[in-house]
Design an enzyme around this catalytic site. Structure first.
Site, PDB file in Angstrom:
ATOM      1  N   THR A  47       0.862  -1.184   0.000  1.00 40.78           N
ATOM      2  CA  THR A  47       0.000   0.000   0.000  1.00 40.78           C
ATOM      3  C   THR A  47       0.896   1.231   0.000  1.00 40.78           C
ATOM      4  OG1 THR A  47      -1.698  -1.185   1.244  1.00 40.78           O
ATOM      5  CG2 THR A  47      -1.814   1.231   1.232  1.00 40.78           C
ATOM      6  N   LYS A  62      -7.124   1.144  -3.554  1.00 44.20           N
ATOM      7  CA  LYS A  62      -6.727   0.637  -2.231  1.00 44.20           C
ATOM      8  C   LYS A  62      -6.915   1.722  -1.173  1.00 44.20           C
ATOM      9  CE  LYS A  62      -5.175  -1.971   1.013  1.00 44.20           C
ATOM     10  NZ  LYS A  62      -3.824  -2.507   1.145  1.00 44.20           N
ATOM     11  N   LYS A  78       0.037   4.923   8.771  1.00 45.40           N
ATOM     12  CA  LYS A  78       0.594   5.087   7.414  1.00 45.40           C
ATOM     13  C   LYS A  78      -0.511   5.103   6.358  1.00 45.40           C
ATOM     14  CE  LYS A  78       2.258   1.428   5.279  1.00 45.40           C
ATOM     15  NZ  LYS A  78       1.585   1.259   3.952  1.00 45.40           N
TER      16      LYS A  78
END
Length: 322
Positions: free
Chosen positions: A120, A196, A264
């Protein structure tokens, strides 16, 4: 909807140099990142008959991969030698750059190798990485996954893919080993990473909302196990609640995904929103709670422990009123 599974075989489509390490009819894969998700993914490829060379900076990860029958390398350049595909399941885009360029993996792979980035990462930075890879004559796929450790272990990941259509079709054999649902998002790398980010926005908000709801039940003196059972079977249920709810009630649950991962990932979500000029107030608030939990010392704890941030907000208040 997932796209058709008709595609050319990878070993037929790639122009590769002969290698004694390559089994008959199978490409050689360099798998970078043998963590809690990467290790089972690489192991599935091994069991499916692919030649897999694993790389990680962790000695324990390398040992685990070797114990599963793989060939482990502590050096990225060696792990990439004579590989047709470099699959990256690393922590972030910086590690991808380091492995491919600073550690020399890309230069040591076959001249027409495919780089498959499965981590990701920020969409804009994925585009830049793709440009750097293709400028050197290699192919690139943006292919982040969803499903967590359980999906990696069960080979039931959802895989979002963007990049050259032919490269995607060439790589389907590999992707089908790892995921039960494969989605093609378009020709431009970065598009899958946007998808995503949308997924992570919902996951992060659902998880923060579940923590807030259970912390309310806890604060009000209710039996939280009973409340969790109620909401898990009602209209309030969500996949994140059902998966993480029980772990929220444990003092120190097994870590399947850490709080800092959502710090994150939600940061990536907010960056994607800024790039698209899209206001994301709920994602921003959820990000703050994951940051708070991390700041309280729970960054490496299971992400269900975002509930600790809510507990910290009200700690001691009942006692002060007595």
């Amino acid at each position: 909807m997932p796209v058709s599974r008709r595609r050319p075989e990878l070993h037929q489509a790639l122009e590769t140099k002969p290698s004694p390490a390559r089994g008959p009819g199978k490409p050689t894969i360099g798998f970078f990142g043998l963590g809690s998700m990467g290790l089972p993914m690489a192991s599935h490829l091994l069991k499916s008959g692919f030649n897999v060379k694993g790389f990680d900076i962790s000695e324990n990860a390398l040992k685990s991969f070797a114990d599963s029958g793989g060939t482990a390398y502590p050096d990225a350049t060696e792990a990439a030698s004579e590989t047709d595909v470099l699959m990256l399941m690393v922590v972030n885009i910086d590690q991808a750059h380091q492995a491919l360029f600073e550690r020399g993996a890309l230069a040591n792979s076959t001249r027409t190798s495919i780089v498959v980035l499965m981590s990701t990462c920020p969409p804009g930075e994925v585009e830049q990485l793709a440009e750097a890879v293709t400028a050197r004559g290699h192919r690139f796929l943006d292919a982040p996954v969803s499903g967590g450790v359980a999906g990696a272990r069960d080979a039931s990941l959802s895989i979002m893919v963007a990049g050259d259509r032919q490269t995607y079709e060439m790589s389907r054999d590999l992707l089908d080993v790892l995921g039960s649902k494969i989605y093609y998002l378009g020709e431009r790398p970065g598009q899958a990473s946007v998808a995503k980010a949308v997924n992570q926005l919902l996951c992060g908000v659902h998880l923060a909302a579940a923590a807030e709801a259970l912390s309310l039940a806890e604060r009000a003196g209710l039996d939280t196990s009973t409340v969790l059972e109620i909401v898990s079977g009602s209209a309030a249920a969500s996949w994140m609640l059902n998966d993480r709810g029980q772990r929220m009630l444990l003092e120190d649950p097994e870590v399947t995904s850490a709080v800092d991962i959502f710090v994150k990932d939600l940061g990536i979500v907010l960056a994607a929103g800024s790039s698209a000029r899209a206001a994301l107030p709920l994602a921003s608030v959820a990000h703050q709670f994951f940051l708070a939990a991390s700041g309280q010392g729970s960054g490496s704890a299971d992400d269900s422990q975002v509930i600790r941030a809510y507990r910290g907000m009200t700690a001691g208040q009942k006692e002060a009123k007595k």
